[in-house]
Design a protein around this motif. Structure first.
Motif, PDB file in Angstrom:
ATOM      1  N   ILE A 168       0.843  -1.212  -0.060  1.00 49.20           N
ATOM      2  CA  ILE A 168      -0.052  -0.079  -0.015  1.00 49.20           C
ATOM      3  C   ILE A 168       0.813   1.119   0.035  1.00 49.20           C
ATOM      4  CG2 ILE A 168      -1.629   1.229   1.061  1.00 49.20           C
ATOM      5  CD1 ILE A 168      -2.518  -1.451   2.335  1.00 49.20           C
ATOM      6  N   ALA A 169       0.599   2.151  -0.984  1.00 51.32           N
ATOM      7  CA  ALA A 169       1.793   3.259  -1.173  1.00 51.32           C
ATOM      8  C   ALA A 169       0.946   4.531  -0.946  1.00 51.32           C
ATOM      9  CB  ALA A 169       2.256   3.132  -2.599  1.00 51.32           C
ATOM     10  N   GLY A 170       1.370   5.067  -0.206  1.00 53.57           N
ATOM     11  CA  GLY A 170       0.569   6.520   0.093  1.00 53.57           C
ATOM     12  C   GLY A 170       1.618   7.739   0.128  1.00 53.57           C
ATOM     13  N   SER A 171       1.042   8.936   0.296  1.00 57.39           N
ATOM     14  CA  SER A 171       1.795  10.237   0.269  1.00 57.39           C
ATOM     15  C   SER A 171       1.019  11.139   1.341  1.00 57.39           C
ATOM     16  CB  SER A 171       1.902  10.633  -1.167  1.00 57.39           C
ATOM     17  OG  SER A 171       0.745  11.142  -1.793  1.00 57.39           O
TER      18      SER A 171
ATOM     19  N   ALA B  17      11.363  11.394  -4.934  1.00 54.80           N
ATOM     20  CA  ALA B  17      11.659  10.651  -6.001  1.00 54.80           C
ATOM     21  C   ALA B  17      11.899   9.357  -5.671  1.00 54.80           C
ATOM     22  CB  ALA B  17      12.818  11.523  -6.690  1.00 54.80           C
ATOM     23  N   ASP B  18      12.684   9.355  -4.740  1.00 55.34           N
ATOM     24  CA  ASP B  18      13.420   7.873  -4.334  1.00 55.34           C
ATOM     25  C   ASP B  18      12.067   7.073  -3.853  1.00 55.34           C
ATOM     26  OD1 ASP B  18      15.366   6.107  -3.680  1.00 55.34           O
ATOM     27  OD2 ASP B  18      14.672   6.022  -1.796  1.00 55.34           O
ATOM     28  N   VAL B  19      11.039   7.563  -3.136  1.00 60.15           N
ATOM     29  CA  VAL B  19       9.939   6.840  -2.873  1.00 60.15           C
ATOM     30  C   VAL B  19       9.172   6.281  -4.116  1.00 60.15           C
ATOM     31  CG1 VAL B  19       7.689   6.790  -1.643  1.00 60.15           C
ATOM     32  CG2 VAL B  19       9.712   7.843  -0.684  1.00 60.15           C
ATOM     33  N   ASP B  20       8.987   7.270  -5.116  1.00 60.60           N
ATOM     34  CA  ASP B  20       8.330   6.832  -6.323  1.00 60.60           C
ATOM     35  C   ASP B  20       8.861   5.654  -7.003  1.00 60.60           C
ATOM     36  OD1 ASP B  20       6.320   8.611  -5.968  1.00 60.60           O
ATOM     37  OD2 ASP B  20       7.226  10.146  -7.105  1.00 60.60           O
ATOM     38  N   ARG B  21      10.388   5.726  -7.040  1.00 57.07           N
ATOM     39  CA  ARG B  21      11.180   4.813  -7.727  1.00 57.07           C
ATOM     40  C   ARG B  21      10.989   3.241  -6.984  1.00 57.07           C
ATOM     41  NH1 ARG B  21      15.806   2.042  -6.303  1.00 57.07           N
ATOM     42  NH2 ARG B  21      16.027   3.368  -4.530  1.00 57.07           N
ATOM     43  N   ARG B  22      10.945   3.351  -5.603  1.00 53.95           N
ATOM     44  CA  ARG B  22      10.499   1.993  -4.864  1.00 53.95           C
ATOM     45  C   ARG B  22       9.130   1.462  -5.469  1.00 53.95           C
ATOM     46  NH1 ARG B  22      10.905   1.816   0.245  1.00 53.95           N
ATOM     47  NH2 ARG B  22      10.982   4.184   0.821  1.00 53.95           N
ATOM     48  N   ILE B  23       8.131   2.284  -5.395  1.00 53.46           N
ATOM     49  CA  ILE B  23       6.867   2.009  -5.680  1.00 53.46           C
ATOM     50  C   ILE B  23       6.583   1.450  -7.048  1.00 53.46           C
ATOM     51  CG2 ILE B  23       4.513   2.931  -5.856  1.00 53.46           C
ATOM     52  CD1 ILE B  23       4.992   4.763  -3.768  1.00 53.46           C
ATOM     53  N   ALA B  24       7.491   2.206  -7.986  1.00 54.41           N
ATOM     54  CA  ALA B  24       7.401   1.615  -9.466  1.00 54.41           C
ATOM     55  C   ALA B  24       8.327   0.299  -9.512  1.00 54.41           C
ATOM     56  CB  ALA B  24       8.085   2.648 -10.361  1.00 54.41           C
ATOM     57  N   GLU B  25       9.162   0.157  -8.848  1.00 51.39           N
ATOM     58  CA  GLU B  25       9.851  -1.462  -8.748  1.00 51.39           C
ATOM     59  C   GLU B  25       8.970  -2.462  -8.339  1.00 51.39           C
ATOM     60  OE1 GLU B  25      14.775   0.074  -8.238  1.00 51.39           O
ATOM     61  OE2 GLU B  25      13.337  -0.639  -6.505  1.00 51.39           O
ATOM     62  N   ALA B  26       8.192  -2.191  -7.155  1.00 51.21           N
ATOM     63  CA  ALA B  26       7.439  -3.189  -6.653  1.00 51.21           C
ATOM     64  C   ALA B  26       6.202  -3.408  -7.655  1.00 51.21           C
ATOM     65  CB  ALA B  26       6.759  -2.653  -5.265  1.00 51.21           C
TER      66      ALA B  26
ATOM     67  N   ALA C 236       2.537  -4.801   3.484  1.00 51.95           N
ATOM     68  CA  ALA C 236       3.547  -3.949   3.335  1.00 51.95           C
ATOM     69  C   ALA C 236       3.171  -2.595   3.047  1.00 51.95           C
ATOM     70  CB  ALA C 236       4.714  -4.478   2.383  1.00 51.95           C
ATOM     71  N   GLY C 237       4.089  -1.472   3.184  1.00 52.23           N
ATOM     72  CA  GLY C 237       3.758  -0.042   3.151  1.00 52.23           C
ATOM     73  C   GLY C 237       5.243   0.346   2.423  1.00 52.23           C
ATOM     74  N   ILE C 238       4.751   1.379   1.419  1.00 50.71           N
ATOM     75  CA  ILE C 238       5.643   2.356   0.989  1.00 50.71           C
ATOM     76  C   ILE C 238       5.081   3.409   0.883  1.00 50.71           C
ATOM     77  CG2 ILE C 238       7.545   2.810  -0.854  1.00 50.71           C
ATOM     78  CD1 ILE C 238       7.544  -0.017  -1.841  1.00 50.71           C
ATOM     79  N   GLY C 239       5.521   4.683   1.445  1.00 47.61           N
ATOM     80  CA  GLY C 239       4.896   5.975   1.347  1.00 47.61           C
ATOM     81  C   GLY C 239       5.742   7.033   2.200  1.00 47.61           C
ATOM     82  N   ALA C 240       5.519   8.260   1.687  1.00 46.65           N
ATOM     83  CA  ALA C 240       6.165   9.295   2.231  1.00 46.65           C
ATOM     84  C   ALA C 240       5.430   9.526   3.539  1.00 46.65           C
ATOM     85  CB  ALA C 240       6.114  10.531   1.202  1.00 46.65           C
ATOM     86  N   GLY C 241       6.010   9.864   4.715  1.00 41.13           N
ATOM     87  CA  GLY C 241       5.488   9.981   5.935  1.00 41.13           C
ATOM     88  C   GLY C 241       4.704   9.082   6.709  1.00 41.13           C
ATOM     89  N   VAL C 242       4.869   7.717   6.413  1.00 40.29           N
ATOM     90  CA  VAL C 242       3.896   6.656   7.176  1.00 40.29           C
ATOM     91  C   VAL C 242       4.084   6.629   8.503  1.00 40.29           C
ATOM     92  CG1 VAL C 242       5.462   4.921   6.236  1.00 40.29           C
ATOM     93  CG2 VAL C 242       3.149   4.563   6.877  1.00 40.29           C
TER      94      VAL C 242
END
Length: 632
Positions: free
Chosen positions: A325-328, A340-349, A414-420
């Motif tokens: 789950i990717a949030g911002s 930008a690095d967060v977006d890269r890791r989301i795109a890889e997933a 799992a979670g990938i996101g800015a400020g989680v």
């Protein structure tokens, strides 16, 4: 009588029937609950103490506990003195009856005590839920003390059933209303029910579970989903689509008939794992033909798998779904974050690449990625609105339904996101009163360097947000709307949906723990379907797990990020579960050479006399009641 037509409820059930969990669900939505404990004694009985501790871990931190074990009259006085704005949960009447029958109180008019208690139940102004054992369906006890206890408890149950507005009988975790009915506690009058429907979510059709990957790990075929806010609201009474049409739609378009979802609100009655299979599986480990001290801390995973599969010999999880789950966010919560690095890791997933992709390939798991809409700054105002939270909860529930419909047997959250991390810290502080500066993770930037200035900015944002909501309601949806955000809401909905579908979830990292804290206030059963495979290094995760009563299986110090820790140790957990199920009984514990330990008709023991077989009674409960034989 209250606006939902009940003030007093009696919940009956046998041992390990789920009666206490059901009673707790009836009051889960109350602003505060006074838990009235009646158990006395048992300090020298470890098994009895473990039962009490299990009940204590299950209660929300906002509940207070009051002991009335010293004198049965205390319960009567407590009911009469309770105010109309109070909610009481009395658990259970077995301890109260034991106090009534205590020889130290004799001679005494026991019947008068029961009559006075029933009158207090009729006259109390508070909401009261009373839990009581149903012993009338078992064999007549062989001892005079046992028969006296069963008779007194049966009489007490009859008096209370007559006095209460509603009576429920819980068998195997399933409640049946014998008198009236009682909806879970609601703070405000229920509004006209609606069903919020989302736009279709683009999702690839799930495939059957793949066989174990060869040594050269192939890339994972990801399942990519797009989050969109709800756009259509229809009354719940609107006609449902015919089954044939519904079943022809794509997975994420299916109506939520599989788990019976109608409305997400506090006090939801969701299933519980088996209360017997887990402890039985752990006890079984002691007799297996394993060298040394056995499986050690991995027993926690074996017990969890046994409870969620309702068997003492669980099978290892073979069809795993990784849900990312990717949030911002905006504001101080994302200070020091490289978006930008967060977006890269989301795109890889999404492509099945990167760390999560490689670990998922090794585990034979498929990957489902869901991006949520951006939310605002928590220090300036609510991060989102109520309608978006409701939609996010339902989208999370649908993710669990989709995994179950695809044949998956475990979810890794799992979670990938800015400020989680900041959002999870704020949720922990708002729900438990913890100190944010003690749990907020430090801000690590590339090069193994900590950005302490960014950490202080995040602390200030959390402080300002908690100050802003200091006089606001602290319900589950309020927490999500004010500080949690949509990614926490989706994760919360996933935990609820997984519990409804009896599917275990491996939580890992701040997002899963924050969602667990919120889900607990909607349905207390959800945490029993969660396992924390690895503790990691974050104080935030460890403290959240402690509040939820989740014991980490391993503490290896991994710090790979959300989801990666769980995937890294998953092969070891599966090996332990398979080994525990396949290992035979140790030869020294068998009756004779060649005995496989499964003989259904063993020879009678030599010390059995002609008057009948010896009965193996579990005396823990009676030890806890402090009974004494007459004249002792």
């Amino acid at each position: 009588m209250s606006e939902d037509r009940w003030n007093t409820v009696l919940v009956l059930g046998g041992i390990r029937s789920g009666k206490s969990g059901f009673a707790e669900s009836l009051v889960a939505g109350a602003p505060s609950v006074r838990y009235v404990a009646t158990a006395a004694g048992g300090e020298d009985d470890p098994e009895w103490q473990s039962r009490i501790e299990a009940h204590q871990r299950r209660r929300p931190q906002s509940w207070s506990t009051e002991e009335v074990s010293g004198d049965p009259v205390l319960l009567t006085e407590l009911l009469l003195s309770a105010g109309g704005d109070e909610t009481l949960l009395v658990d259970d009447m077995g301890g109260w009856v034991a106090g009534v029958l205590d020889p130290a109180r004799q001679p005494n008019d026991d019947e008068a005590d029961v009559k006075n208690l029933a009158a207090a139940v009729r006259g109390t102004a508070a909401r009261v839920v009373i839990v009581s054992p149903e012993v009338g369906l078992s064999l007549v006890p062989l001892t005079p003390v046992g028969r006296a206890f069963a008779d007194a408890l049966g009489t007490t149950n009859q008096e209370l059933a007559s006095a209460c507005d509603a009576v429920a009988l819980v068998v195997a975790g399933q409640p049946t209303w014998l008198k009236g009915s009682a909806a879970p506690f609601s703070v405000t009058p229920p509004e006209e029910p609606t069903v919020v429907m989302s736009r279709p979510i683009a999702m690839a059709t799930p495939t059957a579970p793949a066989p174990p990957p060869p040594p050269a790990q192939p890339p994972v075929e990801p399942v990519v989903e797009e989050f969109e806010p709800a756009t259509v609201v229809v009354p719940v009474t609107a006609p449902e689509p015919p089954p044939s049409a519904a079943l022809s739609e794509s997975t994420m378009m299916l109506p939520l008939v599989a788990s019976g979802l109608t409305e997400i609100k506090p006090g939801m009655d969701l299933p519980l794992p088996s209360s017997d299979a887990g402890p039985d599986a752990r006890e079984r480990l002691a007799g297996l033909d394993l060298p040394g001290g056995g499986l050690g801390a991995l027993s926690e995973a074996i017990e969890f798998a046994a409870a969620t599969q309702n068997t003492t010999t669980p099978r290892a999880w073979s069809a795993v779904r990784l849900v990312v789950i990717a949030g911002s966010r905006a504001g101080g919560a994302v200070a020091g974050t490289d978006t930008a690095d967060v977006d890269r890791r989301i795109a890889e997933a999404e492509r099945g690449e990167g760390l999560l992709g490689r670990l998922a390939a090794q585990a034979g798991a498929d990957v489902s990625v869901l991006r949520t809409a951006p939310v605002g700054a928590m220090e300036h105002g609510p991060v989102t609105d109520e309608a978006a939270v409701e939609t996010a909860l339902r989208d999370g529930w649908k993710l669990a339904d989709a995994a179950a419909d695809a044949g998956r047997d475990v979810i890794v959250l799992a979670g990938i996101g800015a400020g989680v991390e900041a959002a999870a810290t704020a949720v922990l502080a708002a729900t438990t009163g913890s100190e944010p500066v003690a749990t907020l993770p430090r801000v690590l930037v590339p090069g193994a360097r900590f950005d302490d200035s960014a950490w202080m900015t995040r602390c200030a944002a959390i402080r300002d947000a908690l100050h802003r909501i200091r006089q606001e309601p602290r319900g589950a949806t309020d927490i999500l709307r004010q500080i949690g955000g949509l990614d926490v809401a989706v994760a919360t909905g996933l935990l609820l949906g997984a519990a409804a579908r009896r599917m275990p979830v491996l939580v890992d990292g701040p997002l899963g723990l924050a969602a667990g804290l919120v889900a607990r206030d909607l349905a207390s059963q959800t945490r029993h379907w969660c396992l924390l495979p690895e503790a990691g290094t974050l104080a935030l995760v460890k403290q959240g797990a402690d509040v939820l009563g989740l014991t980490p299986v391993l503490e290896t110090g991994l710090d790979l990020g959300e989801g990666a820790n769980a995937l890294a140790v998953l092969p070891l957990l599966r090996t332990a579960i398979s080994l525990a199920s396949a290992a035979p009984v140790h030869p020294a514990l068998l009756g004779e050479v060649g005995d496989d330990g499964l003989d259904s008709s063993p020879a009678a023991p030599e010390d059995v006399d002609d008057e009948g077989p010896d009965l193996d009674f579990n005396t823990s409960a009676f030890n806890a009641l402090n009974y004494r034989e007459p004249g002792a």
